[in-house]
Design a protein around this motif. Sequence first.
Motif, short mmCIF file in Angstrom:
data_model
loop_
_atom_site.label_atom_id
_atom_site.label_comp_id
_atom_site.label_asym_id
_atom_site.label_seq_id
_atom_site.Cartn_x
_atom_site.Cartn_y
_atom_site.Cartn_z
N GLY A 1 37.41 -23.69 51.00
CA GLY A 1 38.31 -23.86 49.88
C GLY A 1 39.72 -24.21 50.33
N GLY A 2 40.57 -24.53 49.36
CA GLY A 2 41.94 -24.86 49.69
C GLY A 2 42.64 -25.55 48.55
N LEU A 3 43.79 -26.12 48.86
CA LEU A 3 44.60 -26.85 47.88
C LEU A 3 44.38 -28.34 48.09
N VAL A 4 44.09 -29.03 47.01
CA VAL A 4 43.86 -30.46 47.09
C VAL A 4 44.46 -31.14 45.86
N GLN A 5 44.87 -32.38 46.02
CA GLN A 5 45.43 -33.12 44.89
C GLN A 5 44.32 -33.66 43.99
N PRO A 6 44.62 -33.89 42.74
CA PRO A 6 43.63 -34.51 41.85
C PRO A 6 43.10 -35.81 42.45
N GLY B 1 28.53 -14.03 47.54
CA GLY B 1 29.56 -14.08 48.54
C GLY B 1 30.87 -13.56 47.98
N GLN B 2 31.90 -13.56 48.83
CA GLN B 2 33.20 -13.02 48.41
C GLN B 2 34.02 -14.05 47.64
N GLY B 3 33.60 -15.30 47.70
CA GLY B 3 34.30 -16.36 46.98
C GLY B 3 35.32 -17.08 47.84
N THR B 4 35.56 -18.34 47.49
CA THR B 4 36.59 -19.14 48.15
C THR B 4 37.40 -19.86 47.08
N GLN B 5 38.71 -19.82 47.20
CA GLN B 5 39.60 -20.39 46.18
C GLN B 5 39.72 -21.89 46.34
N VAL B 6 39.54 -22.60 45.25
CA VAL B 6 39.78 -24.04 45.19
C VAL B 6 40.88 -24.27 44.16
N THR B 7 41.95 -24.90 44.59
CA THR B 7 43.06 -25.21 43.70
C THR B 7 43.31 -26.70 43.72
N VAL B 8 43.24 -27.32 42.55
CA VAL B 8 43.47 -28.75 42.41
C VAL B 8 44.79 -28.92 41.65
N SER B 9 45.78 -29.43 42.37
CA SER B 9 47.12 -29.53 41.78
C SER B 9 47.91 -30.60 42.51
N SER B 10 48.79 -31.25 41.75
CA SER B 10 49.67 -32.23 42.36
C SER B 10 50.99 -31.58 42.75
N ASP C 1 38.84 -28.15 37.80
CA ASP C 1 37.93 -27.59 38.80
C ASP C 1 38.54 -26.40 39.54
N THR C 2 39.80 -26.12 39.28
CA THR C 2 40.46 -24.98 39.92
C THR C 2 39.75 -23.69 39.55
N ALA C 3 39.32 -22.95 40.57
CA ALA C 3 38.57 -21.72 40.34
C ALA C 3 38.25 -21.07 41.69
N VAL C 4 37.74 -19.87 41.63
CA VAL C 4 37.11 -19.25 42.80
C VAL C 4 35.64 -19.63 42.76
N TYR C 5 35.14 -20.16 43.86
CA TYR C 5 33.76 -20.62 43.94
C TYR C 5 32.93 -19.59 44.74
N TYR C 6 31.79 -19.25 44.18
CA TYR C 6 30.90 -18.24 44.76
C TYR C 6 29.52 -18.82 45.01
#
Length: 113
Positions: A9-14, A104-113, A87-92
């Motif tokens: 997971g991580g921070l990514v642009q649209p 699983g414990q989840g991984t954060q995905v953040t989609v933001s400019s 799509d921003t959410a914690v993914y499990y």
Amino acid sequence: QVQLVESGGGLVQPGGSLRLSCAASESIYSDMYWYRQAPEKQRELVAFITYSGTTTYADSVKGRFTISRDNAKNTLYLQMDSLQTEDTAVYYCNAAKYARAYWGQGTQVTVSS
């Protein structure tokens, strides 16, 4: 007891891409799932895959996300392309064995400019 560990997971642009992984501590012979939970929303199913590789997707991600698994490595993947802010959410990841479900414990995905 099965352990599932997500990563990627991580921070990514649209419009960007991320690849999530879920490593299982032992072989999983059943379907494996990706879920996600956005803030103040219920957890929702994103996609699942059978042991033999048949896939199913939520309408919201169809054509953008690809689920896969490597049974030799006990690992589940989610390739996410054309990411959107929604799509921003914690993914499990989720799988069943020994007559119970594991998360699983989840991984954060953040989609933001």
